[in-house]
Design a protein around this motif. Structure first.
Motif, PDB file in Angstrom:
ATOM      1  N   MET A 121      61.814  -0.811 -64.661  1.00  0.00           N
ATOM      2  CA  MET A 121      62.922  -1.381 -63.906  1.00  0.00           C
ATOM      3  C   MET A 121      63.429  -2.676 -64.525  1.00  0.00           C
ATOM      4  SD  MET A 121      63.773   0.485 -61.582  1.00  0.00           S
ATOM      5  CE  MET A 121      64.912  -0.712 -60.957  1.00  0.00           C
ATOM      6  N   ASN A 168      72.147   3.202 -64.271  1.00  0.00           N
ATOM      7  CA  ASN A 168      70.970   4.086 -64.240  1.00  0.00           C
ATOM      8  C   ASN A 168      71.123   5.235 -65.224  1.00  0.00           C
ATOM      9  OD1 ASN A 168      69.043   3.080 -62.345  1.00  0.00           O
ATOM     10  ND2 ASN A 168      70.580   3.407 -60.763  1.00  0.00           N
ATOM     11  N   GLU A 196      58.433  -3.709 -61.850  1.00  0.00           N
ATOM     12  CA  GLU A 196      57.918  -2.528 -62.549  1.00  0.00           C
ATOM     13  C   GLU A 196      58.551  -2.510 -63.946  1.00  0.00           C
ATOM     14  OE1 GLU A 196      56.945   1.179 -63.976  1.00  0.00           O
ATOM     15  OE2 GLU A 196      59.040   0.672 -63.606  1.00  0.00           O
ATOM     16  N   PHE A 245      53.241 -14.742 -51.909  1.00  0.00           N
ATOM     17  CA  PHE A 245      54.621 -14.431 -52.259  1.00  0.00           C
ATOM     18  C   PHE A 245      54.965 -13.055 -51.699  1.00  0.00           C
ATOM     19  CE2 PHE A 245      57.819 -12.846 -55.311  1.00  0.00           C
ATOM     20  CZ  PHE A 245      58.656 -13.936 -55.418  1.00  0.00           C
ATOM     21  N   SER A 282      61.286  -2.197 -56.116  1.00  0.00           N
ATOM     22  CA  SER A 282      62.190  -2.516 -57.226  1.00  0.00           C
ATOM     23  C   SER A 282      63.596  -2.825 -56.737  1.00  0.00           C
ATOM     24  CB  SER A 282      62.262  -1.338 -58.196  1.00  0.00           C
ATOM     25  OG  SER A 282      60.966  -0.947 -58.563  1.00  0.00           O
ATOM     26  N   LEU A 307      57.687 -10.427 -51.302  1.00  0.00           N
ATOM     27  CA  LEU A 307      58.970  -9.802 -51.612  1.00  0.00           C
ATOM     28  C   LEU A 307      58.920  -8.316 -51.241  1.00  0.00           C
ATOM     29  CD1 LEU A 307      61.785  -9.798 -52.989  1.00  0.00           C
ATOM     30  CD2 LEU A 307      60.628  -9.492 -55.173  1.00  0.00           C
ATOM     31  N   THR A 308      57.912  -7.627 -51.772  1.00  0.00           N
ATOM     32  CA  THR A 308      57.847  -6.166 -51.621  1.00  0.00           C
ATOM     33  C   THR A 308      57.689  -5.733 -50.166  1.00  0.00           C
ATOM     34  OG1 THR A 308      56.741  -6.162 -53.750  1.00  0.00           O
ATOM     35  CG2 THR A 308      56.615  -4.123 -52.482  1.00  0.00           C
TER      36      THR A 308
HETATM   37  C1  LIG Z   1      48.084  -5.177 -57.845  1.00  0.00           C
HETATM   38  C2  LIG Z   1      49.456  -5.469 -57.304  1.00  0.00           C
HETATM   39  C3  LIG Z   1      49.747  -6.746 -56.853  1.00  0.00           C
HETATM   40  C4  LIG Z   1      51.004  -7.028 -56.291  1.00  0.00           C
HETATM   41  N1  LIG Z   1      51.267  -8.278 -55.790  1.00  0.00           N
HETATM   42  C5  LIG Z   1      52.452  -8.512 -55.142  1.00  0.00           C
HETATM   43  C6  LIG Z   1      52.712  -9.770 -54.491  1.00  0.00           C
HETATM   44  O1  LIG Z   1      51.893 -10.686 -54.529  1.00  0.00           O
HETATM   45  N2  LIG Z   1      53.899  -9.924 -53.825  1.00  0.00           N
HETATM   46  C7  LIG Z   1      54.830  -8.926 -53.766  1.00  0.00           C
HETATM   47  O2  LIG Z   1      55.877  -9.143 -53.153  1.00  0.00           O
HETATM   48  N3  LIG Z   1      54.618  -7.737 -54.382  1.00  0.00           N
HETATM   49  C8  LIG Z   1      53.457  -7.496 -55.047  1.00  0.00           C
HETATM   50  N4  LIG Z   1      53.221  -6.277 -55.636  1.00  0.00           N
HETATM   51  C9  LIG Z   1      54.232  -5.219 -55.509  1.00  0.00           C
HETATM   52  C10 LIG Z   1      54.980  -4.937 -56.796  1.00  0.00           C
HETATM   53  O3  LIG Z   1      55.767  -6.037 -57.152  1.00  0.00           O
HETATM   54  C11 LIG Z   1      55.785  -3.652 -56.610  1.00  0.00           C
HETATM   55  O4  LIG Z   1      54.851  -2.588 -56.535  1.00  0.00           O
HETATM   56  C12 LIG Z   1      56.779  -3.422 -57.743  1.00  0.00           C
HETATM   57  O5  LIG Z   1      57.857  -4.313 -57.658  1.00  0.00           O
HETATM   58  C13 LIG Z   1      57.339  -1.988 -57.751  1.00  0.00           C
HETATM   59  O6  LIG Z   1      57.892  -1.684 -56.521  1.00  0.00           O
HETATM   60  P1  LIG Z   1      57.453  -0.351 -55.736  1.00  0.00           P
HETATM   61  O7  LIG Z   1      55.963  -0.307 -55.705  1.00  0.00           O
HETATM   62  O8  LIG Z   1      58.174  -0.336 -54.464  1.00  0.00           O
HETATM   63  O9  LIG Z   1      57.930   0.821 -56.658  1.00  0.00           O
HETATM   64  P2  LIG Z   1      59.316   1.588 -56.556  1.00  0.00           P
HETATM   65  O10 LIG Z   1      60.420   0.600 -56.595  1.00  0.00           O
HETATM   66  O11 LIG Z   1      59.289   2.544 -55.438  1.00  0.00           O
HETATM   67  O12 LIG Z   1      59.289   2.386 -57.914  1.00  0.00           O
HETATM   68  C14 LIG Z   1      58.549   3.631 -58.071  1.00  0.00           C
HETATM   69  C15 LIG Z   1      58.915   4.209 -59.451  1.00  0.00           C
HETATM   70  O13 LIG Z   1      60.291   4.545 -59.455  1.00  0.00           O
HETATM   71  C16 LIG Z   1      60.938   3.942 -60.568  1.00  0.00           C
HETATM   72  N5  LIG Z   1      62.281   3.520 -60.186  1.00  0.00           N
HETATM   73  C17 LIG Z   1      62.669   2.839 -59.085  1.00  0.00           C
HETATM   74  N6  LIG Z   1      63.990   2.585 -59.137  1.00  0.00           N
HETATM   75  C18 LIG Z   1      64.447   3.109 -60.303  1.00  0.00           C
HETATM   76  C19 LIG Z   1      65.731   3.150 -60.955  1.00  0.00           C
HETATM   77  N7  LIG Z   1      66.823   2.582 -60.428  1.00  0.00           N
HETATM   78  N8  LIG Z   1      65.800   3.762 -62.162  1.00  0.00           N
HETATM   79  C20 LIG Z   1      64.708   4.313 -62.730  1.00  0.00           C
HETATM   80  N9  LIG Z   1      63.488   4.305 -62.165  1.00  0.00           N
HETATM   81  C21 LIG Z   1      63.353   3.707 -60.971  1.00  0.00           C
HETATM   82  C22 LIG Z   1      60.100   2.739 -60.935  1.00  0.00           C
HETATM   83  O14 LIG Z   1      60.239   2.446 -62.307  1.00  0.00           O
HETATM   84  C23 LIG Z   1      58.681   3.199 -60.577  1.00  0.00           C
HETATM   85  O15 LIG Z   1      58.086   3.830 -61.670  1.00  0.00           O
HETATM   86  C24 LIG Z   1      51.984  -5.996 -56.220  1.00  0.00           C
HETATM   87  C25 LIG Z   1      51.681  -4.730 -56.720  1.00  0.00           C
HETATM   88  C26 LIG Z   1      50.444  -4.458 -57.252  1.00  0.00           C
HETATM   89  C27 LIG Z   1      50.146  -3.062 -57.752  1.00  0.00           C
END
Ligand SMILES: Cc1cc2nc3c(=O)[nH]c(=O)nc-3n(C[C@H](O)[C@H](O)[C@H](O)COP(=O)(O)OP(=O)(O)OC[C@H]3O[C@@H](n4cnc5c(N)ncnc54)[C@H](O)[C@@H]3O)c2cc1C
Length: 656
Positions: free
Chosen positions: A427, A507, A424, A137, A146, A139-140
């Motif tokens: 979020m 926000n 997250e 999957f 997020s 997405l990221t």
């Molecule tokens: C072990 C693991 C497995 C995963 N498996 C998958 C997978 O199979 N497929 C896939 O697509 N993804 C996967 N992911 C990715 C995961 O879904 C993302 O890490 C997650 O959605 C958060 O996105 P980010 O890492 O870009 O964090 P960011 O979006 O950069 O967020 C960083 C911080 O900023 C905060 N933040 C961001 N926006 C806001 C806002 N508007 N208001 C307040 N705070 C905010 C967040 O709360 C967070 O604490 C995986 C991640 C991990 C760790």
């Protein structure tokens, strides 16, 4: 019969088909043991832990069957789906990595194709179910997780095909489990471009590797993201970069929208946001499963720490009220979150069944929104509690808790990312409050699962405790939620007058407002469903102990909102706060004699628990010694150098 473990056969067989042996532990061995669980007996080798067992006010096997028995999984017509989820629940207490891989393939990838695709994806679905392909999957992206709206991967219509492209480093897909070496297919989220403009984020199911050579297809580069702690090392979280990769039109998951062979975009969605919420709604499946991780983390943590606490002599450290207070509420959390998740899962299976049967009713659309709101609130509540439990358990085991053989640090690392993936935690709480606000604009707030029915009621201030503390807690929650709705909406309206856009305003109303609202909404639903479950227990001793388990969980989570309740005007003076806290202490103390019995109800067998401190026979010291003795090596070579160095130092000093 104990459902989660007996049906592990199903998942283990399936999971082994897609998971290369990442670990030395033999899954065949687990399976054999798992199947013998029905006749589990305690080995009764340590008088101390058995003395604690005898204190239980209820029968362990009876309560185990009530909490974990077959009758608990009600979704009979959709048995396979329910069993698969139950099996993953069992599997992940042993190894989150294997469980995650299977879940990502069958439930996240599979569910996305099932719920976002149409008849033309039936063959892909069949191949997924038969394990003829391996799914992941995607997405990221490197620079966006997020904020899904900002995803940059593009899928552009060109001469009857889609061209997938990664415009810059930040747009490389990343984190997708199963991707690095195994995935043959991927659900990919990309901005769809046709008719000269961007039509927004859409999902596609594409083949990414050649089925024979397992090499990435032309225009695709795939790699691994590197080492991760805990069980996640074996999950193959990968990255993927597109360079004008071409895929046929049918790869668009086209429920509610499509692109014709001429490149015309057609949609039945009324707005981009409606399409977005349907597209991302598929994440609810994952979130619902992750709620169970919170329960499992609580159960594993307290199994290890409470068994160790009664074995920790001279006076077992378990006897200290503070030690009990640090652990027993999390044990109760394990029970109540598990009960909640099972019911939620039953609702969800029913929902999926209706969707697959082609139903298109207003009630089903309502249910989709409610599932989304509830999973987005309950996942953070459950996983935060699970991670807290593992940290507290590690400290509650003192120094020995830090040893690898306690498994507590490993578990904490393995459970940790459940706070981040599938949305997250902080979020997704926003999604929950957004749905609540939208619901409040409707004439009534009745919902298919009933978790919002009370939102328009006018709750009363505290005027004294009744004879049911859980009802008292629920009343306080209703007031708290009403207060948080009012203050969030008031601030929203105020900020609107300043001309800020709705993204910014949403926000800005999170801290102490919408964020807390979603948490309170999730906790209220967990307690409410716990109450309804406990009321239905027929066997009296099990019912009585479960009433106290529910009370302790409810009081423990409400305690964290006391300040807001006082600010809200729900209560004044010490009566309410003192009452909640004294009930908390008393209920915790009253559960102390039952604690080891309760642990035995939900604890996995030793070979799955894998902890020297938490074994069911309570022989923590013997097991620690077994580990210590394993490390009694031959003298390492440096010892000779060290002895020479020390002798030289001593000679030098004596000459001075
Ligand atoms: C072990 C693991 C497995 C995963 N498996 C998958 C997978 O199979 N497929 C896939 O697509 N993804 C996967 N992911 C990715 C995961 O879904 C993302 O890490 C997650 O959605 C958060 O996105 P980010 O890492 O870009 O964090 P960011 O979006 O950069 O967020 C960083 C911080 O900023 C905060 N933040 C961001 N926006 C806001 C806002 N508007 N208001 C307040 N705070 C905010 C967040 O709360 C967070 O604490 C995986 C991640 C991990 C760790």
């Amino acid at each position: 019969m104990v459902v989660p473990f007996t049906v592990a056969l199903y998942t283990l067989a399936e999971a082994r088909a897609i998971n290369p042996a990442q670990k030395n532990r033999s899954r065949a061995f687990i399976l054999k043991e798992v199947m013998s669980l029905k006749t589990i007996t305690f080995s009764m080798t340590t008088p101390l832990i058995d003395e604690y067992r005898k204190k239980a006010s209820f029968d362990v096997n009876t309560l185990r069957n009530i909490i974990d028995g077959e009758e608990f999984v009600e979704a009979k017509p959709q048995e396979d789906f329910a069993k698969a989820l139950a099996a993953i629940d069992a599997l992940e207490t042993f190894d989150q990595g294997t469980a995650a891989r299977y879940f990502l393939h069958a439930n996240v990838f599979g569910s996305a194709v099932r719920s976002l695709g149409t008849d033309r994806h039936a063959e892909t679905l069949r191949q997924t179910e038969q394990n003829e392909i391996v799914g992941c999957f995607c997405l990221t992206e490197v620079s966006h997780g997020s904020n899904t709206q900002k995803m940059q991967t593009t899928a552009t219509f060109d001469k009857g095909e889609f061209v997938f492209h990664t415009p810059n480093i930040g747009a490389i897909k990343c984190w997708a489990g199963n991707l690095s070496h195994s995935a043959t297919h991927a659900v990919v989220f990309a901005q769809l471009h046709t008719e000269g403009r961007c039509q927004g984020l859409h999902s596609f199911v594409i083949q990414v590797r050649d089925m024979k050579t397992m090499k990435p297809l032309p225009g695709i580069a795939i790699g691994d993201m590197g080492e991760k702690p805990g069980d996640w090392n074996g999950v193959e979280n990968g990255w993927m970069k597109f360079d004008h990769h071409r895929a046929p039109l049918w790869t668009l998951l086209n429920k509610g929208c499509d692109v014709t062979p001429e490149g015309k975009y057609v949609t039945s969605f009324k707005s981009q946001s409606e399409k977005q919420s349907v597209t991302l709604g598929t994440l609810s499946v994952g979130r619902m499963g992750i709620i169970m991780k919170g329960a499992n983390a609580c159960i594993l943590a307290t199994t290890i720490a409470l068994r160790y606490s009664v074995a920790r002599q001279e006076m077992p450290v378990f006897e200290y009220p503070l030690q009990q207070y640090r652990l027993i509420p999390y044990l109760c959390g394990g029970f109540i979150i598990k009960i909640f998740q099972k019911r939620f899962q039953n609702h969800f299976v029913e929902y999926m069944w209706r969707v697959m049967s082609g139903e298109k009713s207003e009630e089903l659309a309502e249910m989709s929104k409610e599932i989304h709101a509830l999973s987005a609130a309950a996942k953070p509540v459950a996983t935060w509690m699970g991670i807290e439990a593992l940290g507290e358990a590690r400290r509650a085991c003192g120094g020995h808790g830090f040893l690898t053989c306690s498994r507590l640090n490993d578990l904490r690392e393995s459970f940790d990312p459940s706070q981040t993936y599938e949305g997250e935690n902080n979020m997704i709480l926003q999604q929950s409050s957004n749905i609540i606000f939208a619901k409040l604009k409707e004439p009534h707030t009745r919902t298919p699962m009933g978790t919002m029915n009370y939102l328009l009621d006018t709750p009363k201030q505290f005027s004294g405790f009744s004879n049911c503390i859980v009802e008292d807690v629920l009343s306080a929650y209703k007031y708290l939620i009403r207060h948080l709705v009012k203050t969030s909406m008031r601030d929203y309206e105020k900020l609107k007058t300043t001309g800020k856009d709705s993204f910014t305003i949403r926000n800005e109303i999170q801290v102490h407002r919408a964020h807390t609202l979603s948490i309170a909404y999730g906790e209220h639903a967990i307690i409410q469903w716990g109450l309804e479950f406990v009321r239905d227990i027929a066997e009296q001793k099990s019912k009585q102990v479960m009433q106290r388990v529910l009370s302790l969980y409810s009081l423990f989570v409400l305690d964290k909102h006391l300040a807001t309740l006082y600010i809200s005007g729900y209560c004044s003076g010490p009566e309410f706060g003192d009452g909640i806290r004294s009930s908390l202490r008393l209920t915790c103390a009253s559960l102390a004699p039952d604690a080891i019995g309760l642990v035995d109800v939900l604890a996995p067998p030793d070979f799955i628990l894998g902890s020297s401190l938490g074994a069911e026979d309570g022989r923590a010291y013997d097991r620690l010694m077994e580990v210590f003795l394993k490390h009694e090596n031959e003298s390492p070579p440096f010892q000779k150098d060290l002895a020479n160095f020390l002798a030289q130092r001593s000679n030098n000093n004596s000459k001075l």
